[in-house]
Design an enzyme around this catalytic site. Sequence first.
Site, PDB file in Angstrom:
ATOM      1  N   LEU A  66     -13.488  62.979 -89.785  1.00 40.24           N
ATOM      2  CA  LEU A  66     -13.389  64.435 -89.944  1.00 40.24           C
ATOM      3  C   LEU A  66     -13.166  64.791 -91.411  1.00 40.24           C
ATOM      4  O   LEU A  66     -12.471  64.084 -92.130  1.00 40.24           O
ATOM      5  CB  LEU A  66     -12.201  64.967 -89.131  1.00 40.24           C
ATOM      6  CG  LEU A  66     -12.228  64.746 -87.627  1.00 40.24           C
ATOM      7  CD1 LEU A  66     -10.898  65.181 -87.014  1.00 40.24           C
ATOM      8  CD2 LEU A  66     -13.391  65.532 -87.009  1.00 40.24           C
ATOM      9  N   ASP A  98     -11.336  58.112 -87.338  1.00 35.80           N
ATOM     10  CA  ASP A  98     -10.224  58.418 -88.245  1.00 35.80           C
ATOM     11  C   ASP A  98      -8.985  57.549 -88.011  1.00 35.80           C
ATOM     12  O   ASP A  98      -7.917  57.842 -88.551  1.00 35.80           O
ATOM     13  CB  ASP A  98      -9.834  59.899 -88.085  1.00 35.80           C
ATOM     14  CG  ASP A  98     -10.833  60.833 -88.746  1.00 35.80           C
ATOM     15  OD1 ASP A  98     -10.972  60.756 -89.979  1.00 35.80           O
ATOM     16  OD2 ASP A  98     -11.477  61.614 -88.029  1.00 35.80           O
ATOM     17  N   ARG A 141      -9.188  62.677 -82.118  1.00 36.06           N
ATOM     18  CA  ARG A 141      -8.119  61.762 -82.546  1.00 36.06           C
ATOM     19  C   ARG A 141      -7.012  61.618 -81.508  1.00 36.06           C
ATOM     20  O   ARG A 141      -6.110  60.800 -81.684  1.00 36.06           O
ATOM     21  CB  ARG A 141      -7.520  62.254 -83.884  1.00 36.06           C
ATOM     22  CG  ARG A 141      -8.547  62.382 -85.001  1.00 36.06           C
ATOM     23  CD  ARG A 141      -7.882  62.404 -86.362  1.00 36.06           C
ATOM     24  NE  ARG A 141      -7.123  61.172 -86.566  1.00 36.06           N
ATOM     25  CZ  ARG A 141      -6.210  61.013 -87.517  1.00 36.06           C
ATOM     26  NH1 ARG A 141      -5.954  61.996 -88.357  1.00 36.06           N
ATOM     27  NH2 ARG A 141      -5.547  59.874 -87.640  1.00 36.06           N
ATOM     28  N   ARG A 148      -3.330  71.524 -86.945  1.00 34.14           N
ATOM     29  CA  ARG A 148      -3.168  70.357 -86.066  1.00 34.14           C
ATOM     30  C   ARG A 148      -1.835  70.351 -85.305  1.00 34.14           C
ATOM     31  O   ARG A 148      -1.718  69.705 -84.273  1.00 34.14           O
ATOM     32  CB  ARG A 148      -3.249  69.066 -86.898  1.00 34.14           C
ATOM     33  CG  ARG A 148      -4.549  68.883 -87.651  1.00 34.14           C
ATOM     34  CD  ARG A 148      -5.684  68.490 -86.742  1.00 34.14           C
ATOM     35  NE  ARG A 148      -6.930  68.373 -87.491  1.00 34.14           N
ATOM     36  CZ  ARG A 148      -7.322  67.270 -88.110  1.00 34.14           C
ATOM     37  NH1 ARG A 148      -6.564  66.191 -88.086  1.00 34.14           N
ATOM     38  NH2 ARG A 148      -8.473  67.254 -88.745  1.00 34.14           N
ATOM     39  N   HIS A 196      -2.675  69.154 -93.845  1.00 30.05           N
ATOM     40  CA  HIS A 196      -1.356  68.752 -93.353  1.00 30.05           C
ATOM     41  C   HIS A 196      -0.264  69.184 -94.320  1.00 30.05           C
ATOM     42  O   HIS A 196      -0.482  69.253 -95.529  1.00 30.05           O
ATOM     43  CB  HIS A 196      -1.280  67.224 -93.220  1.00 30.05           C
ATOM     44  CG  HIS A 196      -2.038  66.667 -92.056  1.00 30.05           C
ATOM     45  ND1 HIS A 196      -2.923  65.626 -92.173  1.00 30.05           N
ATOM     46  CD2 HIS A 196      -2.031  67.008 -90.745  1.00 30.05           C
ATOM     47  CE1 HIS A 196      -3.429  65.335 -90.988  1.00 30.05           C
ATOM     48  NE2 HIS A 196      -2.916  66.166 -90.105  1.00 30.05           N
ATOM     49  N   CYS A 215      -1.091  58.754 -95.256  1.00 34.92           N
ATOM     50  CA  CYS A 215      -1.762  58.668 -93.951  1.00 34.92           C
ATOM     51  C   CYS A 215      -2.069  57.253 -93.505  1.00 34.92           C
ATOM     52  O   CYS A 215      -2.274  57.013 -92.319  1.00 34.92           O
ATOM     53  CB  CYS A 215      -3.098  59.405 -93.965  1.00 34.92           C
ATOM     54  SG  CYS A 215      -3.320  60.572 -95.249  1.00 34.92           S
TER      55      CYS A 215
HETATM   56  C1  CIR Z   1      -8.430  64.043 -90.273  1.00 33.52           C
HETATM   57  O1  CIR Z   1      -9.011  65.086 -90.578  1.00 33.52           O
HETATM   58  O2  CIR Z   1      -7.653  63.988 -89.321  1.00 33.52           O
HETATM   59  C2  CIR Z   1      -8.676  62.805 -91.101  1.00 33.52           C
HETATM   60  N1  CIR Z   1     -10.029  62.812 -91.573  1.00 33.52           N
HETATM   61  C3  CIR Z   1      -7.707  62.741 -92.261  1.00 33.52           C
HETATM   62  C4  CIR Z   1      -6.297  62.554 -91.804  1.00 33.52           C
HETATM   63  C5  CIR Z   1      -5.339  62.436 -92.932  1.00 33.52           C
HETATM   64  N2  CIR Z   1      -4.041  62.229 -92.421  1.00 33.52           N
HETATM   65  C6  CIR Z   1      -2.932  62.620 -93.034  1.00 33.52           C
HETATM   66  O3  CIR Z   1      -2.987  63.300 -94.039  1.00 33.52           O
HETATM   67  N3  CIR Z   1      -1.768  62.312 -92.468  1.00 33.52           N
END
Ligand code: CIR
Length: 264
Positions: free
Chosen positions: A25, A67, A92, A137, A168, A255
């Site tokens: 994503l 992801d 996810r 989210r 986030h 992440c």
């Molecule tokens: C997403 O959009 O969920 C992933 N492509 C990126 C997640 C990054 N996670 C984070 O910052 N904790």
Amino acid sequence: MTEHASWRFTHAVSRLPAASIAGGLRAAGGPDPDHRAFLAEHAAYVAALKEAGAEVTVLPALADYPDSVFVEDTAICTAKTAILLRPGAASRFGEAGAIAPALEGLFPRLIRLETGTVDGGDVLLTDRDAFIGLSERTDRTGAESLASILERLGLTPRIVATPAGVLHFKSDCGLIDSETIFATRRLAASGCFEGYRVIEAPAGEEAAANLIRFNDHVFMRSGFPETREKLERVGYSVRTLDAEEAAKVDGGLSCMSLRFSLNA
Ligand code: CIR
């Protein structure tokens, strides 16, 4: 939590990026990550955590979840207790169930969030507080449910706002010690960090805000010289890591691991 429990760690869990990361994503489009380059970045990341004193569990890639390298979004880890989350993106959601066996093997206790949605990227723990950022989210139901779990674990929950357009809460901030948070100006300006010392990301280097403190070092993304200088000037030991491939799918340093201490 005990003193320095929010950055003195013994363990980390990460997951190898799958080749399907090309379908990860991302909010703004842009090029796909290169799987081989991502693997190299990930290996350097894991090596750096090990060098900082972590025993790192590296889980296998999960092709069905593009992801899934971003394990931070699946759980919150405190001393002795892991909380399995409910990631907010439909693609996810299943990642939490997929990581549960590994966490069950490490933690004496696993609690499951029962309602709403929360991504771990929206949760910043300090030694005493738990900031939970509402975002695209993380919804209020999930935030309140997580808040009550964390309160029972001895933390004071603070449900706050994530700036509009920011994926986030921790895209815009990171803990650098028990009393100090590094944050973008737009997030710091909200006043949410009252009671903490805030070091602001230099203008133009907002993408460096997603940094992590792991034992003696602050790990930040390479390519942000003013941030590095600012942190070193006030005495932090800074290590830089490449995260270009992760950034193509809106990921950063925090992440790619769950960080915790099993000795507390
Ligand atoms: C997403 O959009 O969920 C992933 N492509 C990126 C997640 C990054 N996670 C984070 O910052 N904790």
